[in-house]
Motif scaffolding. Structure first.
Motif, PDB file in Angstrom:
ATOM      1  N   MET A 109       0.846  -1.192   0.000  1.00  0.00           N
ATOM      2  CA  MET A 109       0.000   0.000   0.000  1.00  0.00           C
ATOM      3  C   MET A 109       0.886   1.248   0.000  1.00  0.00           C
ATOM      4  N   THR A 110       0.529   2.227  -0.832  1.00  0.00           N
ATOM      5  CA  THR A 110       1.271   3.488  -0.881  1.00  0.00           C
ATOM      6  C   THR A 110       0.275   4.642  -0.978  1.00  0.00           C
ATOM      7  N   THR A 111       0.769   5.850  -0.777  1.00  0.00           N
ATOM      8  CA  THR A 111      -0.075   7.029  -0.954  1.00  0.00           C
ATOM      9  C   THR A 111      -0.007   7.540  -2.380  1.00  0.00           C
ATOM     10  N   CYS A 112       0.903   7.007  -3.166  1.00  0.00           N
ATOM     11  CA  CYS A 112       0.998   7.378  -4.576  1.00  0.00           C
ATOM     12  C   CYS A 112      -0.066   6.586  -5.331  1.00  0.00           C
ATOM     13  N   GLN A 113      -0.736   7.225  -6.245  1.00  0.00           N
ATOM     14  CA  GLN A 113      -1.868   6.597  -6.904  1.00  0.00           C
ATOM     15  C   GLN A 113      -1.506   5.979  -8.251  1.00  0.00           C
ATOM     16  N   GLN A 114      -0.263   5.665  -8.451  1.00  0.00           N
ATOM     17  CA  GLN A 114       0.116   5.063  -9.717  1.00  0.00           C
ATOM     18  C   GLN A 114       1.398   4.272  -9.555  1.00  0.00           C
ATOM     19  N   GLY A 115       1.615   3.352 -10.461  1.00  0.00           N
ATOM     20  CA  GLY A 115       2.842   2.568 -10.468  1.00  0.00           C
ATOM     21  C   GLY A 115       2.802   1.360  -9.559  1.00  0.00           C
ATOM     22  N   THR A 116       3.547   0.336  -9.961  1.00  0.00           N
ATOM     23  CA  THR A 116       3.722  -0.862  -9.147  1.00  0.00           C
ATOM     24  C   THR A 116       4.875  -0.603  -8.192  1.00  0.00           C
ATOM     25  N   PRO A 117       4.668  -0.755  -6.890  1.00  0.00           N
ATOM     26  CA  PRO A 117       5.751  -0.480  -5.939  1.00  0.00           C
ATOM     27  C   PRO A 117       6.996  -1.315  -6.229  1.00  0.00           C
ATOM     28  N   PHE A 118       8.143  -0.661  -6.225  1.00  0.00           N
ATOM     29  CA  PHE A 118       9.441  -1.286  -6.489  1.00  0.00           C
ATOM     30  C   PHE A 118      10.390  -0.834  -5.390  1.00  0.00           C
ATOM     31  N   ILE A 119      10.799  -1.777  -4.533  1.00  0.00           N
ATOM     32  CA  ILE A 119      11.716  -1.462  -3.417  1.00  0.00           C
ATOM     33  C   ILE A 119      13.129  -1.399  -3.984  1.00  0.00           C
ATOM     34  N   VAL A 120      13.724  -0.217  -3.921  1.00  0.00           N
ATOM     35  CA  VAL A 120      15.067  -0.004  -4.487  1.00  0.00           C
ATOM     36  C   VAL A 120      16.124  -0.405  -3.468  1.00  0.00           C
ATOM     37  N   THR A 121      17.064  -1.280  -3.909  1.00  0.00           N
ATOM     38  CA  THR A 121      18.194  -1.636  -3.055  1.00  0.00           C
ATOM     39  C   THR A 121      19.454  -0.903  -3.501  1.00  0.00           C
ATOM     40  N   THR A 122      19.627  -0.706  -4.791  1.00  0.00           N
ATOM     41  CA  THR A 122      20.766   0.085  -5.301  1.00  0.00           C
ATOM     42  C   THR A 122      20.272   1.045  -6.367  1.00  0.00           C
ATOM     43  N   LEU A 123      20.905   2.199  -6.437  1.00  0.00           N
ATOM     44  CA  LEU A 123      20.580   3.210  -7.439  1.00  0.00           C
ATOM     45  C   LEU A 123      21.878   3.774  -7.966  1.00  0.00           C
ATOM     46  N   ARG A 124      22.033   3.777  -9.277  1.00  0.00           N
ATOM     47  CA  ARG A 124      23.247   4.305  -9.912  1.00  0.00           C
ATOM     48  C   ARG A 124      22.833   5.304 -10.982  1.00  0.00           C
ATOM     49  N   ALA A 125      23.356   6.532 -10.901  1.00  0.00           N
ATOM     50  CA  ALA A 125      23.083   7.535 -11.933  1.00  0.00           C
ATOM     51  C   ALA A 125      23.854   7.171 -13.195  1.00  0.00           C
ATOM     52  N   ASN A 126      23.221   7.326 -14.335  1.00  0.00           N
ATOM     53  CA  ASN A 126      23.880   7.011 -15.631  1.00  0.00           C
ATOM     54  C   ASN A 126      24.481   8.249 -16.248  1.00  0.00           C
TER      55      ASN A 126
END
Length: 126
Positions: A109-126
């Motif tokens: 459950m989220t407060t955002c009304q769109q998108g499938t929740p995706f739990i981010v473990t790593t994030l790398r800027a391209n």
């Protein structure tokens, strides 16, 4: 007493007359118009890479972050990014090109009304 007896039938007649809409007697009411069709989700952009499932249920997504309709909601393709690490959250801005690794949480459950929740473990800027 007489006034009461006359006014009740008069009120009933007026109420029934008020319900008539001027159509010919016995004609069915027009059917309500269908609601507008929802818009199709946007097609993946050239910058977006397809979802790549990995071992252990992790997935890698690559693309450009977009702002959601609600404040502080970030989307990558059709995924709502759930970023718990403050350093990663600071790097995740709308318009940023990133590669993220994590897992999909269908029932979250989220407060955002769109998108499938995706739990981010790593994030790398391209």
């Amino acid at each position: 007493m007489i006034i009461r007896r006359i006014s009740l039938p008069l009120l009933v007649a007026l109420a029934l007359a008020g319900c008539a809409n001027g159509d010919s007697a016995g004609a069915p009411a027009p059917a309500p118009s269908a609601p507008p069709a929802s818009s199709a989700p946007p097609a993946p952009t050239e910058e977006s890479a397809p979802v790549k499932p990995s071992a252990g249920g992790t997935t890698t997504l690559t693309g450009t972050i977009a702002a959601g309709v609600e404040p502080n909601c970030l989307l990558l393709d059709e995924h709502l990014l759930i970023i718990n690490d403050p350093a990663q959250r600071a790097a995740a801005k709308p318009g940023a090109s990133v590669t993220v690794t994590g897992r999909v949480e269908q029932g979250m459950m989220t407060t955002c009304q769109q998108g499938t929740p995706f739990i981010v473990t790593t994030l790398r800027a391209n």
